[in-house]
Design a protein around this motif. Structure first.
Motif, PDB file in Angstrom:
ATOM      1  N   LEU A 181       0.821  -1.206   0.000  1.00  0.00           N
ATOM      2  CA  LEU A 181       0.000   0.000   0.000  1.00  0.00           C
ATOM      3  C   LEU A 181       0.859   1.262   0.000  1.00  0.00           C
ATOM      4  O   LEU A 181       1.893   1.341   0.679  1.00  0.00           O
ATOM      5  N   LEU A 182       0.405   2.241  -0.765  1.00  0.00           N
ATOM      6  CA  LEU A 182       0.991   3.567  -0.770  1.00  0.00           C
ATOM      7  C   LEU A 182      -0.027   4.541  -0.187  1.00  0.00           C
ATOM      8  O   LEU A 182      -1.225   4.260  -0.163  1.00  0.00           O
ATOM      9  N   GLU A 183       0.438   5.687   0.283  1.00  0.00           N
ATOM     10  CA  GLU A 183      -0.479   6.741   0.719  1.00  0.00           C
ATOM     11  C   GLU A 183      -1.072   7.425  -0.517  1.00  0.00           C
ATOM     12  O   GLU A 183      -0.637   7.189  -1.648  1.00  0.00           O
ATOM     13  N   ASP A 184      -2.060   8.292  -0.301  1.00  0.00           N
ATOM     14  CA  ASP A 184      -2.579   9.091  -1.397  1.00  0.00           C
ATOM     15  C   ASP A 184      -1.446   9.933  -1.987  1.00  0.00           C
ATOM     16  O   ASP A 184      -0.527  10.327  -1.253  1.00  0.00           O
ATOM     17  N   PRO A 185      -1.488  10.227  -3.282  1.00  0.00           N
ATOM     18  CA  PRO A 185      -0.398  11.026  -3.866  1.00  0.00           C
ATOM     19  C   PRO A 185      -0.320  12.404  -3.213  1.00  0.00           C
ATOM     20  O   PRO A 185      -1.342  13.072  -3.044  1.00  0.00           O
ATOM     21  N   HIS A 186       0.885  12.800  -2.838  1.00  0.00           N
ATOM     22  CA  HIS A 186       1.062  14.131  -2.266  1.00  0.00           C
ATOM     23  C   HIS A 186       1.618  15.105  -3.296  1.00  0.00           C
ATOM     24  O   HIS A 186       1.734  16.301  -3.033  1.00  0.00           O
ATOM     25  N   VAL A 187       1.940  14.602  -4.491  1.00  0.00           N
ATOM     26  CA  VAL A 187       2.295  15.442  -5.636  1.00  0.00           C
ATOM     27  C   VAL A 187       1.503  14.947  -6.843  1.00  0.00           C
ATOM     28  O   VAL A 187       1.523  13.754  -7.153  1.00  0.00           O
ATOM     29  N   VAL A 188       0.781  15.856  -7.483  1.00  0.00           N
ATOM     30  CA  VAL A 188       0.065  15.560  -8.731  1.00  0.00           C
ATOM     31  C   VAL A 188       0.248  16.776  -9.635  1.00  0.00           C
ATOM     32  O   VAL A 188      -0.333  17.826  -9.392  1.00  0.00           O
TER      33      VAL A 188
END
Length: 203
Positions: A181-188
């Motif tokens: 699992l990864l966290e929600d993207p913090h860069v988009v």
């Protein structure tokens, strides 16, 4: 210690090259803009090893430039090293390179370059962090990157997603087993023909 980031350009279906290590259109965005990644527009090397000045969209430059400036060490596998001949001793970012390989550095190969060959992924990250200090360690995705990721040694996943479908080839996460699992993207960030994403790895 600096952050360990697993990074690569990738197709929307998760491939970093085809079966013959051809990146096809994946790196086109590096050359379709008017903003040099490096301040001086230095000659750099793309995946094919051909020298060319990177010029990207302004949105991509604002993301890529500080990211590259933070890199102290690149970790790569022997396959990529052989494909690009180690960028002739001049990595596109950072001052040092650690190559994960059971074979030693080629005899006489660019003795001036800070390239270190180790045969274990944990030792590779230890050496990379020692060389990088507080700067970022950038791990190339693929088989070696997936081993480092599976070992729990990656802090963030960075993907430059290109709107192309490969169908088959070399996967970003290699032959990794199981779910992670990864966290929600913090860069988009949307560039021209590329979407820059960064995720922290969930611990």
């Amino acid at each position: 210690m600096g952050t360990v980031i697993m990074h690569n350009v990738v197709s929307v279906d998760g491939f970093i090259a085809d079966e013959n290590d051809d990146v096809g259109p994946l790196h086109d965005w590096y050359f379709n803009g008017d903003t040099p990644i490096t301040e001086a527009g230095d000659q750099q090397y793309d995946h094919s090893g051909a020298g060319s000045g990177f010029k990207v969209s302004s949105a991509s430059a604002k993301y890529v430039r500080p990211m590259w400036e933070e890199i102290g060490t690149i970790v790569m596998g022997r396959n990529l090293f052989d494909l690009v001949n180690g960028w002739e001793g001049q990595p596109p970012a950072g001052d040092h390179v650690v190559v994960v390989s059971h074979r030693p550095k080629p005899e006489g190969w660019h003795p001036e370059a800070s390239y270190h060959f180790v045969d274990d992924v944990t030792a590779a990250i230890d050496k990379a962090q020692e060389l990088a200090g507080e700067r970022t360690v950038a791990v190339n995705a693929g088989e070696v990157g997936s081993q480092i990721f599976a070992a729990g040694l990656v802090d963030e996943v960075a993907m430059d997603v290109v709107p192309a479908v490969f169908g088959s080839g070399k996967r970003y996460f290699g032959s990794i087993d199981g779910q992670h699992l990864l966290e929600d993207p913090h860069v988009v960030i949307q560039g021209d023909r590329v979407l820059h994403l960064k995720f922290k790895v969930r611990r």
